[in-house]
Motif scaffolding. Sequence first.
Motif, PDB file in Angstrom:
ATOM      1  N   ASP A 225       0.847  -1.186   0.000  1.00 33.11           N
ATOM      2  CA  ASP A 225       0.000   0.000   0.000  1.00 33.11           C
ATOM      3  C   ASP A 225       0.887   1.241   0.000  1.00 33.11           C
ATOM      4  OD1 ASP A 225      -1.819   2.004   0.341  1.00 33.11           O
ATOM      5  OD2 ASP A 225      -2.618   1.283   2.259  1.00 33.11           O
ATOM      6  N   SER A 226       0.967   1.904  -1.128  1.00 34.14           N
ATOM      7  CA  SER A 226       1.852   3.065  -1.260  1.00 34.14           C
ATOM      8  C   SER A 226       1.387   4.247  -0.416  1.00 34.14           C
ATOM      9  CB  SER A 226       1.932   3.486  -2.734  1.00 34.14           C
ATOM     10  OG  SER A 226       0.642   3.840  -3.222  1.00 34.14           O
ATOM     11  N   LEU A 227       0.141   4.209   0.063  1.00 35.88           N
ATOM     12  CA  LEU A 227      -0.385   5.304   0.880  1.00 35.88           C
ATOM     13  C   LEU A 227      -0.199   5.059   2.373  1.00 35.88           C
ATOM     14  CD1 LEU A 227      -3.730   6.023  -1.015  1.00 35.88           C
ATOM     15  CD2 LEU A 227      -1.509   7.144  -1.296  1.00 35.88           C
ATOM     16  N   SER A 228       0.272   3.865   2.740  1.00 39.21           N
ATOM     17  CA  SER A 228       0.451   3.553   4.154  1.00 39.21           C
ATOM     18  C   SER A 228       1.605   4.370   4.742  1.00 39.21           C
ATOM     19  CB  SER A 228       0.756   2.064   4.334  1.00 39.21           C
ATOM     20  OG  SER A 228       1.135   1.800   5.682  1.00 39.21           O
ATOM     21  N   PRO A 229       1.403   4.981   5.907  1.00 38.04           N
ATOM     22  CA  PRO A 229       2.485   5.741   6.537  1.00 38.04           C
ATOM     23  C   PRO A 229       3.509   4.844   7.228  1.00 38.04           C
ATOM     24  CG  PRO A 229       0.558   5.764   7.951  1.00 38.04           C
ATOM     25  CD  PRO A 229       0.150   5.052   6.680  1.00 38.04           C
ATOM     26  N   TRP A 230       3.279   3.502   7.230  1.00 33.92           N
ATOM     27  CA  TRP A 230       4.136   2.586   7.967  1.00 33.92           C
ATOM     28  C   TRP A 230       4.976   1.689   7.072  1.00 33.92           C
ATOM     29  CZ3 TRP A 230       4.876   3.498  12.891  1.00 33.92           C
ATOM     30  CH2 TRP A 230       3.893   4.206  13.592  1.00 33.92           C
ATOM     31  N   THR A 231       5.057   1.973   5.804  1.00 36.03           N
ATOM     32  CA  THR A 231       5.876   1.146   4.920  1.00 36.03           C
ATOM     33  C   THR A 231       6.480   2.002   3.830  1.00 36.03           C
ATOM     34  OG1 THR A 231       5.921  -0.906   3.653  1.00 36.03           O
ATOM     35  CG2 THR A 231       4.015   0.516   3.338  1.00 36.03           C
ATOM     36  N   ASP A 232       7.281   1.389   2.975  1.00 35.94           N
ATOM     37  CA  ASP A 232       7.910   2.092   1.865  1.00 35.94           C
ATOM     38  C   ASP A 232       8.061   1.110   0.712  1.00 35.94           C
ATOM     39  OD1 ASP A 232      10.216   0.496   2.395  1.00 35.94           O
ATOM     40  OD2 ASP A 232      10.869   1.945   3.893  1.00 35.94           O
ATOM     41  N   ARG A 233       8.719   1.551  -0.343  1.00 37.33           N
ATOM     42  CA  ARG A 233       8.830   0.697  -1.537  1.00 37.33           C
ATOM     43  C   ARG A 233      10.015  -0.258  -1.470  1.00 37.33           C
ATOM     44  NH1 ARG A 233      11.414   5.450  -2.808  1.00 37.33           N
ATOM     45  NH2 ARG A 233      13.389   5.270  -3.943  1.00 37.33           N
ATOM     46  N   HIS A 234      10.804  -0.229  -0.406  1.00 40.00           N
ATOM     47  CA  HIS A 234      12.039  -1.014  -0.329  1.00 40.00           C
ATOM     48  C   HIS A 234      11.773  -2.419   0.201  1.00 40.00           C
ATOM     49  CE1 HIS A 234      14.136   2.670  -1.274  1.00 40.00           C
ATOM     50  NE2 HIS A 234      13.525   3.264  -0.269  1.00 40.00           N
ATOM     51  N   THR A 235      11.028  -3.195  -0.594  1.00 42.27           N
ATOM     52  CA  THR A 235      10.676  -4.563  -0.204  1.00 42.27           C
ATOM     53  C   THR A 235      11.117  -5.591  -1.248  1.00 42.27           C
ATOM     54  OG1 THR A 235       8.507  -4.336  -1.253  1.00 42.27           O
ATOM     55  CG2 THR A 235       8.657  -3.766   1.087  1.00 42.27           C
ATOM     56  N   GLY A 236      11.696  -5.149  -2.351  1.00 40.64           N
ATOM     57  CA  GLY A 236      12.069  -6.057  -3.432  1.00 40.64           C
ATOM     58  C   GLY A 236      13.531  -6.442  -3.412  1.00 40.64           C
ATOM     59  N   SER A 237      14.034  -6.854  -4.565  1.00 39.00           N
ATOM     60  CA  SER A 237      15.422  -7.318  -4.674  1.00 39.00           C
ATOM     61  C   SER A 237      16.402  -6.159  -4.548  1.00 39.00           C
ATOM     62  CB  SER A 237      15.630  -8.031  -6.007  1.00 39.00           C
ATOM     63  OG  SER A 237      14.780  -9.159  -6.107  1.00 39.00           O
ATOM     64  N   ARG A 238      17.538  -6.432  -3.916  1.00 36.83           N
ATOM     65  CA  ARG A 238      18.554  -5.405  -3.724  1.00 36.83           C
ATOM     66  C   ARG A 238      19.901  -6.071  -3.484  1.00 36.83           C
ATOM     67  NH1 ARG A 238      18.673  -0.034  -1.472  1.00 36.83           N
ATOM     68  NH2 ARG A 238      20.686   0.801  -2.145  1.00 36.83           N
ATOM     69  N   VAL A 239      20.950  -5.494  -4.025  1.00 34.73           N
ATOM     70  CA  VAL A 239      22.316  -5.928  -3.740  1.00 34.73           C
ATOM     71  C   VAL A 239      22.958  -4.877  -2.848  1.00 34.73           C
ATOM     72  CG1 VAL A 239      24.581  -6.460  -4.683  1.00 34.73           C
ATOM     73  CG2 VAL A 239      22.528  -7.218  -5.897  1.00 34.73           C
ATOM     74  N   MET A 240      23.473  -5.310  -1.698  1.00 32.43           N
ATOM     75  CA  MET A 240      24.086  -4.393  -0.743  1.00 32.43           C
ATOM     76  C   MET A 240      25.549  -4.756  -0.520  1.00 32.43           C
ATOM     77  SD  MET A 240      20.855  -5.474   0.232  1.00 32.43           S
ATOM     78  CE  MET A 240      21.015  -6.353   1.771  1.00 32.43           C
ATOM     79  N   ALA A 241      26.329  -3.783  -0.093  1.00 36.39           N
ATOM     80  CA  ALA A 241      27.722  -4.019   0.285  1.00 36.39           C
ATOM     81  C   ALA A 241      27.916  -3.548   1.726  1.00 36.39           C
ATOM     82  CB  ALA A 241      28.667  -3.262  -0.648  1.00 36.39           C
ATOM     83  N   TYR A 242      28.887  -4.137   2.409  1.00 33.91           N
ATOM     84  CA  TYR A 242      29.121  -3.728   3.796  1.00 33.91           C
ATOM     85  C   TYR A 242      30.601  -3.880   4.152  1.00 33.91           C
ATOM     86  CZ  TYR A 242      28.906  -8.811   4.650  1.00 33.91           C
ATOM     87  OH  TYR A 242      29.111 -10.155   4.619  1.00 33.91           O
ATOM     88  N   LEU A 243      31.004  -3.138   5.186  1.00 35.89           N
ATOM     89  CA  LEU A 243      32.359  -3.181   5.715  1.00 35.89           C
ATOM     90  C   LEU A 243      32.244  -3.230   7.231  1.00 35.89           C
ATOM     91  CD1 LEU A 243      35.439  -2.974   5.142  1.00 35.89           C
ATOM     92  CD2 LEU A 243      35.202  -0.499   5.437  1.00 35.89           C
ATOM     93  N   ARG A 244      32.905  -4.211   7.854  1.00 35.80           N
ATOM     94  CA  ARG A 244      32.792  -4.395   9.298  1.00 35.80           C
ATOM     95  C   ARG A 244      34.181  -4.412   9.931  1.00 35.80           C
ATOM     96  NH1 ARG A 244      30.177  -8.663   9.059  1.00 35.80           N
ATOM     97  NH2 ARG A 244      31.826 -10.196   9.427  1.00 35.80           N
ATOM     98  N   PHE A 245      34.304  -3.728  11.073  1.00 33.35           N
ATOM     99  CA  PHE A 245      35.555  -3.697  11.847  1.00 33.35           C
ATOM    100  C   PHE A 245      35.299  -4.324  13.205  1.00 33.35           C
ATOM    101  CE2 PHE A 245      38.087  -1.473  15.108  1.00 33.35           C
ATOM    102  CZ  PHE A 245      39.351  -1.949  14.738  1.00 33.35           C
ATOM    103  N   THR A 246      36.133  -5.292  13.569  1.00 30.37           N
ATOM    104  CA  THR A 246      36.039  -5.952  14.875  1.00 30.37           C
ATOM    105  C   THR A 246      37.316  -5.674  15.646  1.00 30.37           C
ATOM    106  OG1 THR A 246      34.702  -7.733  13.899  1.00 30.37           O
ATOM    107  CG2 THR A 246      35.716  -8.150  16.049  1.00 30.37           C
ATOM    108  N   PRO A 247      37.236  -4.936  16.755  1.00 35.67           N
ATOM    109  CA  PRO A 247      38.441  -4.592  17.541  1.00 35.67           C
ATOM    110  C   PRO A 247      39.168  -5.827  18.046  1.00 35.67           C
ATOM    111  CG  PRO A 247      36.543  -3.285  18.238  1.00 35.67           C
ATOM    112  CD  PRO A 247      36.014  -4.348  17.332  1.00 35.67           C
TER     113      PRO A 247
END
Length: 247
Positions: A225-247
């Motif tokens: 529901d594009s009119l819902s104030p509790w959601t957004d369009r970011h529910t489909g496929s996505r490729v993400m990258a990340y960088l993590r540091f562990t002391p």
Amino acid sequence: MRYICCLAAALCGGLITADARAQSAPASASIEFETDHRERGLSWSDGKAAFGLEASLPVTYDLALDLDAVTLRDSARHGGADVGLTIAPRYTLRTGGWDMSAGVRGNVFIGRSGTSYVELTGDVARTLGPAQFVVGAAFAPAQDAIGGSNLYIDAQLSASLPGTPVTLYGGIGHTSGSSRNDPRVARLRPGGDYLDHHLGAEYTAANLAAGVRYSGTSIGADEVDSLSPWTDRHTGSRVMAYLRFTP
């Protein structure tokens, strides 16, 4: 960012205290930057880059307290909250090569009242050589903050490639639950029950780890529901990258 700085100080202080109490189970902490923070296939940072902190504080050999904090970038899914904080005590029983854990997870959203909720969690893990298999479940009883109840069941597999610093991993999950005809049910189940899946690869060198992850769901664009104030369009496929540091 001021919230993250305060949380970082608290986590570091907690690590020192917990380590003194439970030498048999060392504490751990990490700092992570990711191009999109996703939980169960749904963006929690409005599709934007996020910064997070994670720590595990031992209380006894079997009991630990997991803490996570992540910037939410005014995500509509959580009412425009600034920071998401997870507080999760868990008890782990280790026997015959199996790890069985049970706990409680409090999801607290700083900057927007009435959005926090609680889950009961459990998982079973088995490690065989360089591979680990985990089956888990998280149940949130009916709460106003999520417009009903929510049940998540998932299975994950990870394996390091022998002789390399590379780990491959993936998983699949299913989200279901009940609804009170409250629009806030769309926070965790936009469009109703759905499947999510992910695949990723991670390269580790000393205290740094870098990775790329593909995430997708069975949610169709026309189901949200594009009119819902509790959601957004970011529910489909996505490729993400990340960088993590562990002391």
